[in-house]
Design a protein around this motif. Structure first.
Motif, short mmCIF file in Angstrom:
data_model
loop_
_atom_site.label_atom_id
_atom_site.label_comp_id
_atom_site.label_asym_id
_atom_site.label_seq_id
_atom_site.Cartn_x
_atom_site.Cartn_y
_atom_site.Cartn_z
N TYR A 237 0.40 -1.06 -0.14
CA TYR A 237 0.09 0.03 0.31
C TYR A 237 1.24 1.18 0.02
N ALA A 238 0.45 1.96 -1.25
CA ALA A 238 1.39 3.57 -0.86
C ALA A 238 3.11 3.18 -1.19
N GLY A 239 3.51 1.98 -1.48
CA GLY A 239 5.02 2.22 -1.80
C GLY A 239 5.69 1.35 -0.45
N ARG A 240 4.33 0.84 -0.19
CA ARG A 240 5.40 0.10 1.37
C ARG A 240 4.53 -1.27 1.71
N ILE A 241 5.34 -2.44 2.53
CA ILE A 241 4.52 -3.71 2.19
C ILE A 241 3.88 -3.32 3.43
N VAL A 242 2.49 -3.43 3.92
CA VAL A 242 2.21 -3.42 5.36
C VAL A 242 1.61 -4.38 5.51
N ARG A 304 -1.41 9.11 16.92
CA ARG A 304 -0.37 8.44 16.66
C ARG A 304 0.38 7.80 15.55
N CYS A 305 -0.67 7.57 14.64
CA CYS A 305 -0.86 6.71 13.30
C CYS A 305 -0.42 7.94 12.20
N LYS A 306 -1.35 9.31 12.86
CA LYS A 306 -0.89 10.26 11.49
C LYS A 306 0.21 10.55 11.98
N GLU A 307 1.26 10.57 12.81
CA GLU A 307 2.62 11.05 13.46
C GLU A 307 3.76 10.42 12.66
N LYS A 308 3.87 8.68 12.73
CA LYS A 308 4.91 8.39 12.80
C LYS A 308 4.57 6.71 11.40
N MET A 309 5.23 6.42 10.48
CA MET A 309 4.56 5.11 10.00
C MET A 309 5.27 3.95 11.29
N PRO A 310 3.93 2.95 11.24
CA PRO A 310 4.48 2.29 12.20
C PRO A 310 5.16 0.82 11.95
N GLY A 311 6.43 0.35 12.81
CA GLY A 311 7.76 -1.02 11.87
C GLY A 311 6.52 -2.26 12.77
N TRP A 324 -0.04 0.28 13.78
CA TRP A 324 -0.30 0.16 15.79
C TRP A 324 -1.10 -0.53 16.52
N LEU A 325 -1.67 -0.88 15.49
CA LEU A 325 -3.55 -1.09 16.67
C LEU A 325 -2.93 -2.80 16.91
N VAL A 326 -1.61 -3.12 15.68
CA VAL A 326 -1.05 -4.86 16.39
C VAL A 326 -0.19 -4.92 17.51
N GLY A 327 0.70 -3.98 17.20
CA GLY A 327 1.98 -3.69 17.99
C GLY A 327 2.79 -2.68 17.68
N GLU A 328 4.13 -2.64 18.91
CA GLU A 328 4.64 -1.47 18.91
C GLU A 328 5.74 -1.14 17.28
N GLY A 329 5.70 -2.33 17.09
CA GLY A 329 6.83 -2.80 15.92
C GLY A 329 8.25 -2.91 16.03
#
Lengths: 335, 320, 284
Positions: A237-242, A304-311, A324-329
């Protein structure tokens, strides 16, 4: 034992465009970590404009301006050694192409010469890759290969336009696998085909993989094809594997909100319950929202979704999700 | 029974090559069907089955070789390019091709209103356009002054539907409306058709190769193969219990987005398409697992089996 | 204005534009000329360029600087008449042929193909000889226009043929557009760049042909044009007698004009190319 044959590490590939004095950067592939295994079919799914075709270009080392790899790397494992693709000379790349890594595009007409018989295309191809053999030997090789794949030999005497679209695509696959490449990359190889023909082509791809025990990386937007052929799927999605997981997990227990929407919006026979699309529209790769690129469309969006891409968070073996819903990455590595 | 649109014995023959070669392909062969008011009717099949040609004839972009089309009791006038006016509208496959990329999209809306004399003042025009755009989940502000390249495919397809709605048509012909729209956005388009049917009483002729969305959205379906309708009935009957061997093959070939229903067994593909068009008897006979002698020589009759119309000898009198 | 600013950013357009402006200014000076261009012997003959006669004088006793201002003006008038009239014919013929098709198309294309295959130059020379007495700026422009539209009509026709198959044509028909509306609203944006780039090319062609006809002595030689200036210079053996200023003036001006027109044509057609236009809309 590590069985990874194709690896990308924090790969970033951007288009840098200059249009009448306005420069723009299209972030087509952004921090993609993949570890594609030997002897697997890896599916990459995503909408148009999510960067999946660009990712394939980087995988087959066909990056040309205005596309540039601005970060990370792609590595092949050849004979047990890791090789960074960016260190290869054009000559080495050409040698690897088709013998180590082969590419099947969406349209077969760009591969088959429209004014040459299939026989001649095969001969040119064999001569240019195996050196000038005698005509008869080249032809025998092509015949054996076609017979192995269950294609009728009479097509060798046909011109491309005399074959149906499905047959042309199968001939293209046969040509791409003639030298038994370890990696076969397909960019929407069945998209332009009718469903019955598509099934035939997918059947052929599976057969090739079973025979050669090699790796297929298949990009398609058709989730049905993924469900039928892929062992593992990466959702882009949008250039990243999510999200990345085994096919059964992606369809059975998707964890990323985007994947959940995507899977639940697919119509199924015998089930007429109303289905919803993902709200909103996919973002432009030239103008991505900050943080997680899915946040403007996500129903569970948090600050935080708007501020930082989750790992990535490893929610179980071989199932990682960037949300972020799933975990801290904390487990950022590709499996 | 009330029929909104009736197509009877429609035939379209294309002459291929030069005048001398006389290779004639019957793209649509004696096709008959009807569409009821407030119904979504699917015309489904693979490329080259004649579904798009049928749609083009209904829209007046192509002339039929034979047959008639009746719309709300009015027959098609001969040699008139656009015989319907406001009653039938269409949306197309390629959302990016539907509108001229060099013109702002809103122009089509104003032109439609002007050409059909549907608004008496600019303010009324904007009001009407806004209302139709609201029906598809957009508003006039989203559209004003923008060019097609500024929208996503899904948005453009919804804009296209809104434009079609401007004339308050009774029927919308939708030629592969979601095949170029992303899977994640498809349902928003398909759900719109349901909404139009249920809330506005608009019928939709849904031309598609995608049987899964057809099942989801349609009431009745006709399966076409090489110019013939081989099976026609409700989607439940035709798609969940296919009778014609071709429908069975088609249904089994759909890649279902469900890992528990993976494809089983192998299939046979046609070598060339032309052979099938030129076949004397049943055009599917060459690939049919149940083909009999008679299938190869004489076209099968259309028979009714439990409310479904099937064109196959397996269901006609002496054999069933 | 935005269009113009965008175009000026292209160095080719800027060069062509300023060169053409210079020539237009030069042509405009003719209105303030102290001499009548049709009268001979107003100034001493065969003077070298000097403070009094900036570009010298010729063997007819005319001031070359002021004569050249008239020549540029007249040549541009001929080219403009030829270009504009032939563009109108080309657009009408190309659009009607492309949109109507069938018999209309075949008849119109037969006519334009006939014009394309005949040896154009010989026919123009012959016609010019026949109507020489009535050949003024306007009739010469019209004569050139008559022979200058055929190729571009074909170009426009083929554009229309491909546009007709695009889906937006059907959208427009479903929006109730009639043929005229369709052609003007939908197709004009695609045809306009063709019209502009071919207009400029056609003007260059007309100026070239005017010069050729004049050198052959087929025009009214009392009207100053770039061609007739050259005719007199050659007629009086200007090279042989070392009167380079006489010959170089029309040649330099013609070259500048051709190059300016070429630059304009190239940059305008690149700018108006529908593909790059769509990209700009996206980028804007």
């Amino acid at each position: 034992m590590d069985n990874t044959i194709l690896r990308t590490t924090a790969l970033q590939a951007f288009y840098q465009l200059d249009l009448y004095g306005k420069s723009k950067v299209v972030k087509a592939v952004n921090e993609v970590d993949l570890a594609i295994q030997a002897d697997e079919i890896y599916g990459i799914a995503g909408e148009s404009g999510c960067g999946k075709s660009t990712l394939l270009k980087a995988l087959v080392a066909a990056v040309e301006p205005p596309l540039r790899v601005v970060g990370g790397k792609v590595t092949y494992r050849i004979d047990g050694k890791e090789v960074d693709v960016s260190t290869l000379s054009p000559e080495q790349k050409r040698a690897l192409r088709l013998s180590y890594i082969a590419y099947v595009p969406q349209g077969s007409m760009s591969v088959l010469n429209p004014v040459a018989r299939i026989r001649d295309t095969y001969r040119d191809f064999i001569e240019s890759h195996l050196g000038r053999q005698r005509h008869q030997e080249a032809f025998a090789l092509a015949q054996d290969h076609l017979t192995d794949l269950g294609l009728p030999l009479k097509i060798l005497d046909a011109y491309p336009h005399q074959l149906s679209g499905g047959m042309r695509q199968r001939v293209t696959i046969a040509l791409a696998t003639l030298l038994k490449p370890r990696i076969l990359i397909g960019d929407e190889p069945t998209t332009a085909l009718d469903v019955v023909v598509q099934r035939g082509v997918v059947q052929l791809l599976k057969e090739v993989q079973a025979r050669l025990k090699n790796t297929i990386v298949l990009v398609t937007h058709d989730m049905g094809v993924h469900a039928n052929i892929a062992d593992r799927i990466g959702i882009m999605y949008a250039g990243r594997i999510v999200e990345e997981a085994a096919t059964e997990k992606i369809f059975g227990a998707p964890a990323h909100p985007y994947t959940q929407y995507l899977i639940s919006s697919l119509p199924k026979f015998g089930d007429k319950t109303p289905r919803e699309s993902v709200p909103g529209s996919p973002p432009s790769l030239a103008n991505l929202p900050g943080g997680c690129p899915f946040h403007p469309r996500c129903p569970h969006v948090q600050t935080r979704c708007k501020e930082k891409m989750p790992g990535f968070t490893q929610i179980e073996k071989n199932h990682r999700v960037a949300c972020w819903l799933v975990g801290e990455g904390e487990h950022g590595q590709a499996a | 029974m009330d029929k909104l649109l009736e197509v009877e014995n429609l035939t379209k023959v294309f002459a291929l090559g030069s005048v001398l070669s006389k290779l004639r392909i019957t793209a649509v062969d004696n096709v008959s069907f009807f569409i009821k008011p407030a119904e979504i009717f699917a015309l489904a099949g693979e490329s080259g089955c004649g579904k798009s040609t049928t749609a083009r004839i209904i829209l007046g972009f192509e002339h039929a070789t034979a047959g008639t089309i009746t719309h709300s009791g009015k027959k098609e006038a001969k040699n008139e390019r656009v015989w319907f006016t406001e009653g039938i509208q269409a949306i197309f496959q390629d959302p990016f091709g539907t509108f001229n990329p060099l013109r702002p999209v809103e122009r089509y809306f104003f032109e439609t209103l002007r050409n059909y004399k549907l608004a008496s003042s600019p303010a009324e025009a904007v009001r009407r356009i806004d209302a139709k755009l609201h029906a598809v989940g957009l508003s006039y502000e989203d559209l004003a002054g923008k060019y097609p390249s500024e929208f996503s495919g899904g948005q453009l397809q919804r804009i296209s539907i809104a434009r079609a709605l401007l004339t308050d048509p009774q029927l919308i012909v939708a030629d592969e409306p979601v095949s170029m729209v992303d899977a994640s956005l498809r349902m928003s388009i398909v759900n719109l058709f349901k909404k139009l049917r249920d809330e506005l009483g608009v019928s939709v002729l849904y031309i598609t190769h995608d049987l899964a969305t057809a099942y989801y959205v349609c009431d009745r379906i006709a399966i076409m193969f090489r110019g013939d309708i081989v099976e026609m009935g409700t989607v439940e009957e035709v798609l969940m219990n296919p009778r014609h061997p071709y429908t069975q093959l088609l249904r089994a070939s759909i890649p279902e987005a469900d890992t528990t229903h993976r494809w089983q067994g192998e299939i046979r593909l046609a070598d060339t398409e032309q052979d099938e068009y030129l076949r004397q008897g049943c055009r599917f006979a060459g690939r049919c697992p149940h083909a009999m002698e008679i299938c190869r020589s004489t076209p099968p009759p259309t028979v009714q089996v439990e409310g479904v119309q099937v064109r196959c000898y397996l269901y006609s009198e002496p054999f069933s | 204005m935005k269009l113009f600013r965008d175009l000026l950013r292209d160095y080719r357009f800027a060069l062509g534009f300023w060169a053409l402006c210079l020539l237009l200014f030069f042509a405009a000076l003719s209105f303030g000329s102290p001499y009548d261009p049709t009268v001979w012997g107003e100034v001493p003959r065969d003077q070298r360029p000097s403070a009094e006669y900036w570009l010298g004088t010729d063997s007819n006793g005319q001031d070359i600087f002021w004569l050249a201002t008239f020549a540029v003006r007249n040549s541009l008038i001929i080219a403009l008449i030829a270009g504009v009239v032939s563009r109108i014919v080309a657009v009408v013929v190309g659009m009607v042929a492309g949109y109507r098709g069938h018999t209309t198309d075949r008849a119109l294309m037969f006519f334009s193909d006939s014009l394309l295959v005949i040896p154009l130059f010989l026919v123009i020379v012959m016609l010019a000889m026949l109507i020489r007495s009535s050949l003024n700026l306007v009739t010469l422009g019209l004569l050139l226009a008559f022979f200058g539209w055929a190729w571009d009509a074909r170009l426009i026709r083929s554009q229309i043929l491909s546009l007709r198959e695009r889906e937006f044509t059907q959208t427009s028909i479903l929006s109730g557009a009639n043929t005229l509306g369709l052609v003007f609203n939908e197709y004009m944006p695609y045809i306009t760049p063709l019209v502009f780039s071919t207009l400029i090319n056609n003007m260059a062609w007309a100026i070239g042909l005017e010069i050729t006809l004049a050198i052959l002595g087929l025009l009214d030689l009392s009207i100053p044009t770039l061609g007739t200036m050259l005719y007199w210079a050659i007629n009086y053996q200007a090279i042989l007698l070392g009167r380079w200023w006489w010959l170089m003036t029309p040649i330099t001006i013609s070259l500048l004009l051709f190059v300016a027109l070429y630059w304009l044509s190239v940059s305008i057609s690149v700018y108006l190319d529908p593909r790059t236009r769509v990209q700009r809309i996206g980028a804007g």
